[in-house]
Write a protein that holds these residues in place. Structure first.
Motif, PDB file in Angstrom:
ATOM      1  N   GLU A   1      -2.303  -0.037  -8.832  1.00 21.94           N
ATOM      2  CA  GLU A   1      -3.765  -0.063  -8.902  1.00 21.94           C
ATOM      3  C   GLU A   1      -4.332   0.947  -7.922  1.00 21.94           C
ATOM      4  O   GLU A   1      -3.822   1.083  -6.815  1.00 21.94           O
ATOM      5  CB  GLU A   1      -4.300  -1.440  -8.501  1.00 21.94           C
ATOM      6  N   LYS A   2      -5.396   1.618  -8.350  1.00 20.66           N
ATOM      7  CA  LYS A   2      -6.056   2.593  -7.478  1.00 20.66           C
ATOM      8  C   LYS A   2      -7.495   2.165  -7.253  1.00 20.66           C
ATOM      9  O   LYS A   2      -8.213   1.857  -8.207  1.00 20.66           O
ATOM     10  CB  LYS A   2      -6.022   3.980  -8.115  1.00 20.66           C
ATOM     11  N   VAL A   3      -7.906   2.137  -5.985  1.00 22.25           N
ATOM     12  CA  VAL A   3      -9.303   1.818  -5.650  1.00 22.25           C
ATOM     13  C   VAL A   3     -10.154   3.044  -5.978  1.00 22.25           C
ATOM     14  O   VAL A   3      -9.939   4.126  -5.439  1.00 22.25           O
ATOM     15  CB  VAL A   3      -9.453   1.426  -4.164  1.00 22.25           C
ATOM     16  N   GLU A   4     -11.105   2.850  -6.897  1.00 20.63           N
ATOM     17  CA  GLU A   4     -11.977   3.945  -7.337  1.00 20.63           C
ATOM     18  C   GLU A   4     -13.362   3.874  -6.686  1.00 20.63           C
ATOM     19  O   GLU A   4     -14.066   4.868  -6.604  1.00 20.63           O
ATOM     20  CB  GLU A   4     -12.157   3.881  -8.865  1.00 20.63           C
ATOM     21  N   LEU A   5     -13.762   2.665  -6.261  1.00 21.44           N
ATOM     22  CA  LEU A   5     -15.098   2.453  -5.717  1.00 21.44           C
ATOM     23  C   LEU A   5     -15.042   1.334  -4.698  1.00 21.44           C
ATOM     24  O   LEU A   5     -14.439   0.284  -4.961  1.00 21.44           O
ATOM     25  CB  LEU A   5     -16.064   2.056  -6.852  1.00 21.44           C
ATOM     26  N   LEU A   6     -15.631   1.556  -3.528  1.00 18.56           N
ATOM     27  CA  LEU A   6     -15.777   0.500  -2.537  1.00 18.56           C
ATOM     28  C   LEU A   6     -17.153   0.675  -1.911  1.00 18.56           C
ATOM     29  O   LEU A   6     -17.390   1.632  -1.195  1.00 18.56           O
ATOM     30  CB  LEU A   6     -14.690   0.558  -1.472  1.00 18.56           C
ATOM     31  N   ASP A   7     -18.041  -0.241  -2.233  1.00 21.63           N
ATOM     32  CA  ASP A   7     -19.419  -0.185  -1.760  1.00 21.63           C
ATOM     33  C   ASP A   7     -19.664  -1.432  -0.902  1.00 21.63           C
ATOM     34  O   ASP A   7     -19.914  -2.514  -1.422  1.00 21.63           O
ATOM     35  CB  ASP A   7     -20.366  -0.151  -2.965  1.00 21.63           C
TER      36      ASP A   7
ATOM     37  N   VAL B   1       0.866  -1.179   0.000  1.00 22.39           N
ATOM     38  CA  VAL B   1       0.000   0.000   0.000  1.00 22.39           C
ATOM     39  C   VAL B   1       0.905   1.233   0.000  1.00 22.39           C
ATOM     40  O   VAL B   1       1.738   1.395   0.892  1.00 22.39           O
ATOM     41  CB  VAL B   1      -0.920   0.016   1.242  1.00 22.39           C
ATOM     42  N   ILE B   2       0.772   2.076  -1.041  1.00 24.45           N
ATOM     43  CA  ILE B   2       1.620   3.273  -1.100  1.00 24.45           C
ATOM     44  C   ILE B   2       0.835   4.565  -0.851  1.00 24.45           C
ATOM     45  O   ILE B   2       1.426   5.602  -0.602  1.00 24.45           O
ATOM     46  CB  ILE B   2       2.423   3.352  -2.417  1.00 24.45           C
TER      47      ILE B   2
ATOM     48  N   ILE C   1      -3.062   2.217 -12.962  1.00 29.13           N
ATOM     49  CA  ILE C   1      -2.608   3.581 -13.258  1.00 29.13           C
ATOM     50  C   ILE C   1      -1.138   3.648 -13.663  1.00 29.13           C
ATOM     51  O   ILE C   1      -0.667   4.699 -14.095  1.00 29.13           O
ATOM     52  CB  ILE C   1      -2.878   4.540 -12.077  1.00 29.13           C
ATOM     53  N   ASP C   2      -0.400   2.525 -13.528  1.00 28.02           N
ATOM     54  CA  ASP C   2       1.009   2.528 -13.906  1.00 28.02           C
ATOM     55  C   ASP C   2       1.466   1.082 -14.092  1.00 28.02           C
ATOM     56  O   ASP C   2       0.842   0.157 -13.583  1.00 28.02           O
ATOM     57  CB  ASP C   2       1.853   3.218 -12.829  1.00 28.02           C
TER      58      ASP C   2
ATOM     59  N   ASN D   1      -9.956   1.284   1.221  1.00 29.78           N
ATOM     60  CA  ASN D   1     -10.966   2.246   0.785  1.00 29.78           C
ATOM     61  C   ASN D   1     -10.566   3.058  -0.444  1.00 29.78           C
ATOM     62  O   ASN D   1      -9.422   3.013  -0.897  1.00 29.78           O
ATOM     63  CB  ASN D   1     -11.332   3.173   1.951  1.00 29.78           C
ATOM     64  N   VAL D   2     -11.545   3.806  -0.973  1.00 27.84           N
ATOM     65  CA  VAL D   2     -11.353   4.646  -2.155  1.00 27.84           C
ATOM     66  C   VAL D   2     -10.141   5.552  -1.947  1.00 27.84           C
ATOM     67  O   VAL D   2      -9.954   6.132  -0.875  1.00 27.84           O
ATOM     68  CB  VAL D   2     -12.626   5.485  -2.436  1.00 27.84           C
ATOM     69  N   GLY D   3      -9.320   5.638  -2.979  1.00 27.41           N
ATOM     70  CA  GLY D   3      -8.115   6.451  -2.909  1.00 27.41           C
ATOM     71  C   GLY D   3      -6.863   5.630  -2.626  1.00 27.41           C
ATOM     72  O   GLY D   3      -5.750   6.100  -2.824  1.00 27.41           O
ATOM     73  N   THR D   4      -7.055   4.400  -2.156  1.00 25.76           N
ATOM     74  CA  THR D   4      -5.917   3.524  -1.904  1.00 25.76           C
ATOM     75  C   THR D   4      -5.182   3.243  -3.212  1.00 25.76           C
ATOM     76  O   THR D   4      -5.799   2.976  -4.236  1.00 25.76           O
ATOM     77  CB  THR D   4      -6.386   2.183  -1.287  1.00 25.76           C
ATOM     78  N   VAL D   5      -3.859   3.330  -3.166  1.00 29.85           N
ATOM     79  CA  VAL D   5      -3.023   2.954  -4.305  1.00 29.85           C
ATOM     80  C   VAL D   5      -2.108   1.835  -3.824  1.00 29.85           C
ATOM     81  O   VAL D   5      -1.456   1.953  -2.783  1.00 29.85           O
ATOM     82  CB  VAL D   5      -2.190   4.146  -4.829  1.00 29.85           C
ATOM     83  N   ARG D   6      -2.107   0.737  -4.598  1.00 28.41           N
ATOM     84  CA  ARG D   6      -1.280  -0.413  -4.267  1.00 28.41           C
ATOM     85  C   ARG D   6      -0.247  -0.643  -5.365  1.00 28.41           C
ATOM     86  O   ARG D   6      -0.558  -0.515  -6.541  1.00 28.41           O
ATOM     87  CB  ARG D   6      -2.118  -1.692  -4.147  1.00 28.41           C
TER      88      ARG D   6
END
Length: 149
Positions: A69-75, A41-42, A86-87, A48-53
């Motif tokens: 990878e970026k979390v865009e949605l967590l419901d 996790v960076i 994203i990269d 949650n949303v906003g997490t970048v791994r």
């Protein structure tokens, strides 16, 4: 934009499988050492949303060494996870890669609905079918792992 999708029945309950999906940062390197060197996790809290791994793939994984990878949605209510790549090497072939996983009840188990929307960098680039196959195998193996827990 192209789209790939599949549905997969698993034996784990909705809550158990959803919990596993939210904990893939920890679980996947444990149960897939031949695929993942690490998942780190960076940004954010790892869920949650906003997490970048930062996902580092093992030497056995063809073509790619890492992906961000970026979390865009967590419901949590509807058990839907949305993310985008994203990269990484994949982004030289695709302008966008956006995945979505939804877990719904089915009998005593669950139905996992996966989809990926993508935009290719050029017409020569194939559809990301390997990612689809990878996801299906990962969900099957995650289910087996969770059933032993």
């Amino acid at each position: 934009m192209g789209k790939l999708e599949f549905e997969l029945e698993v034996k784990s309950s909705v809550d158990k499988f959803w919990g596993g999906m939210k904990d893939t940062t920890v679980i996947f390197p444990k149960i897939f050492p031949n695929r993942f060197k690490s998942i780190e996790v960076i940004e954010g809290d790892g869920v949650n949303v906003g997490t970048v791994r930062l996902v580092k793939y093992s030497d056995d994984t063809p073509v790619i060494t890492f992906a961000k990878e970026k979390v865009e949605l967590l419901d949590d209510v509807n058990k839907i996870l949305g993310y985008s790549v994203i990269d990484g090497e994949l982004m030289t072939h695709y302008k966008t890669l956006k995945g979505k996983v939804e877990v719904v009840p089915k009998g005593e188990g669950s139905l996992v609905k996966w989809s990926m929307e993508f935009e290719k960098a050029s017409d020569e680039v194939p559809d990301p079918v390997l990612i689809q196959e990878y996801a299906a195998k990962a969900f099957t193996e995650l289910d087996a792992y969770l059933l032993k827990e």
